[in-house]
Design a protein around this motif. Structure first.
Motif, PDB file in Angstrom:
ATOM      1  N   THR A   1      -4.966   1.504   1.526  1.00 40.21           N
ATOM      2  CA  THR A   1      -4.830   2.155   0.212  1.00 40.21           C
ATOM      3  C   THR A   1      -5.002   1.146  -0.917  1.00 40.21           C
ATOM      4  OG1 THR A   1      -3.284   3.664   1.212  1.00 40.21           O
ATOM      5  CG2 THR A   1      -3.247   3.525  -1.185  1.00 40.21           C
TER       6      THR A   1
ATOM      7  N   LYS B   1       2.945   1.610  -3.393  1.00 43.80           N
ATOM      8  CA  LYS B   1       2.093   2.111  -4.503  1.00 43.80           C
ATOM      9  C   LYS B   1       1.923   3.623  -4.383  1.00 43.80           C
ATOM     10  CE  LYS B   1      -1.501  -0.505  -3.872  1.00 43.80           C
ATOM     11  NZ  LYS B   1      -2.836  -1.027  -3.922  1.00 43.80           N
ATOM     12  N   SER B   2       1.725   4.090  -3.135  1.00 47.35           N
ATOM     13  CA  SER B   2       1.444   5.510  -2.930  1.00 47.35           C
ATOM     14  C   SER B   2       2.647   6.396  -3.271  1.00 47.35           C
ATOM     15  CB  SER B   2       1.041   5.783  -1.481  1.00 47.35           C
ATOM     16  OG  SER B   2      -0.042   4.974  -1.128  1.00 47.35           O
ATOM     17  N   ILE B   3       3.858   5.908  -2.968  1.00 50.12           N
ATOM     18  CA  ILE B   3       5.043   6.768  -3.167  1.00 50.12           C
ATOM     19  C   ILE B   3       5.777   6.451  -4.472  1.00 50.12           C
ATOM     20  CG2 ILE B   3       5.455   7.376  -0.766  1.00 50.12           C
ATOM     21  CD1 ILE B   3       7.418   4.583  -2.315  1.00 50.12           C
ATOM     22  N   LYS B   4       5.160   5.614  -5.276  1.00 45.41           N
ATOM     23  CA  LYS B   4       5.772   5.137  -6.529  1.00 45.41           C
ATOM     24  C   LYS B   4       6.464   6.238  -7.341  1.00 45.41           C
ATOM     25  CE  LYS B   4       3.838   2.995 -10.636  1.00 45.41           C
ATOM     26  NZ  LYS B   4       3.273   1.710 -10.876  1.00 45.41           N
TER      27      LYS B   4
ATOM     28  N   ASP C   1       0.847  -1.200   0.000  1.00 48.95           N
ATOM     29  CA  ASP C   1       0.000   0.000   0.000  1.00 48.95           C
ATOM     30  C   ASP C   1       0.880   1.247   0.000  1.00 48.95           C
ATOM     31  OD1 ASP C   1       0.953  -0.633   2.516  1.00 48.95           O
ATOM     32  OD2 ASP C   1      -0.833   0.058   3.588  1.00 48.95           O
ATOM     33  N   GLY C   2       1.922   1.239   0.839  1.00 52.22           N
ATOM     34  CA  GLY C   2       2.844   2.375   0.910  1.00 52.22           C
ATOM     35  C   GLY C   2       3.646   2.538  -0.377  1.00 52.22           C
TER      36      GLY C   2
ATOM     37  N   SER D   1       4.565  -2.874  -8.306  1.00 50.50           N
ATOM     38  CA  SER D   1       4.026  -1.773  -7.494  1.00 50.50           C
ATOM     39  C   SER D   1       4.913  -0.541  -7.563  1.00 50.50           C
ATOM     40  CB  SER D   1       3.949  -2.165  -6.016  1.00 50.50           C
ATOM     41  OG  SER D   1       3.359  -3.395  -5.870  1.00 50.50           O
TER      42      SER D   1
END
Ligand SMILES: NC(=O)c1ccc[n+]([C@@H]2O[C@H](COP(=O)([O-])OP(=O)(O)OC[C@H]3O[C@@H](n4cnc5c(N)ncnc54)[C@H](O)[C@@H]3O)[C@@H](O)[C@H]2O)c1
Length: 272
Positions: free
Chosen positions: A272, A133-136, A130-131, A200
């Protein structure tokens, strides 16, 4: 109730089927297939509500299921994934390494859009996707170091061209260092987690992988370090291997069950 077709009746497939049979996943398991008929028969014998065993994997999605759950092998994904989507069924994939072949990834990604269907990739044996993916878009480097008992690495393609003898390892030993792309083809049954991280994050050529064989461990450990403009993320996951298949971690099975349970449930979605 969602209807499920199951491809692969091994360690993961069996636990998914039992979770449906016990009501933990609110679904009906209607059809199953395994290249080994004996594995399919053994699985069905454990269930109160018996699904039909189909004669080949393509027949799973020709029946009116909502989703086909793959828990078999990378070859199985390459063989049936597209036809599942063409038959307008959703698909959950455990053998994620298959998607590191870019042509397969692109074909399946396009098919999801064309047929308005979704492919689900559970987080498997790791946490923190989840993390990631968010900061990709702010990710600058990412690495995963996987440590397993030598018996969990046995049979990997890597050893066909290597002088390393797993049986003679007496202490923690670095077996492989390279990219996720290389790791997934050399350790196809062991390193799906590196494939998940790559997809991801920033891709398989920029995801660094180390594999360590440690005869003194009873766990499958994944240590993930991600750095970038967002800050740093460090995850360490110490998994117990499944008793039926030491290559597969208990968390991978539980993650598959939770992904399918979420798919089959109408509820508040967390995370997320
Ligand atoms: N995403 C993750 O984190 C993660 C974690 C663990 C395992 N996996 C992958 O999930 C898959 C299943 O794992 P498992 O522990 O249940 O394995 P398993 O070996 O216990 O069971 C796999 C079953 O699939 C069957 N099978 C293999 N290829 C097939 C094919 N082409 N068509 C039909 N049946 C086929 C086998 O006969 C076997 O019964 C493996 O590919 C494994 O690498 C992914």
């Amino acid at each position: 109730m969602k209807r499920v077709g199951l491809l692969g009746c091994g360690a993961i497939g069996t636990q998914i089927a039992l979770a449906i049979d016990s009501g933990k996943i609110p679904a009906e398991l209607t059809h199953v297939y395994d290249a080994s008929k004996d594995s399919a028969l053994e699985l069905v014998s454990k269930l109160k509500i018996k699904p039909e065993i189909v004669e080949n994997s393509h027949l799973l999605s020709s029946h009116p299921v909502n989703i086909v759950v793959e828990a078999a092998s990378q070859d199985a994904v390459k063989d049936v994934a597209l036809s599942v989507l063409q038959n307008k069924r959703d698909l959950m994939i455990m053998s994620v390494g298959a998607l590191l072949d870019e042509s397969i990834y692109d074909i399946l990604s396009d098919a999801c859009k064309d047929f308005k269907k979704t492919i689900y990739l559970p987080s498997g044996a790791i946490a923190g996707l989840d993390g990631i993916k968010s900061i990709k878009d702010e990710l600058e480097s990412i690495s995963i170091t996987t440590t397993k008992h030598p018996r969990s690495l046995k049979g990997a393609k890597f050893f066909e061209d290597s002088d390393i003898n797993l049986d003679s390892i007496v202490s923690s030993t670095l077996i492989f260092e390279g990219t996720a792309k290389e790791a997934v083809s050399l350790f196809p049954a062991n390193i799906n987690v590196a494939a998940l991280l790559s997809i991801s994050g920033i891709g398989s050529e920029k995801t660094a992988v180390k594999i360590i064989a440690d005869p003194n461990t009873d766990k499958n450990t994944h240590h993930i370090v991600a750095t970038g403009k967002f800050g740093n993320m460090i995850f360490s996951i110490e998994n117990f291997p499944d008793s039926n298949n030491p290559k597969t971690s208990r968390l991978a099975i539980l993650s598959a069950i939770e992904t399918l349970r979420k798919y089959c449930s109408d509820e508040i979605q967390i995370g997320t």
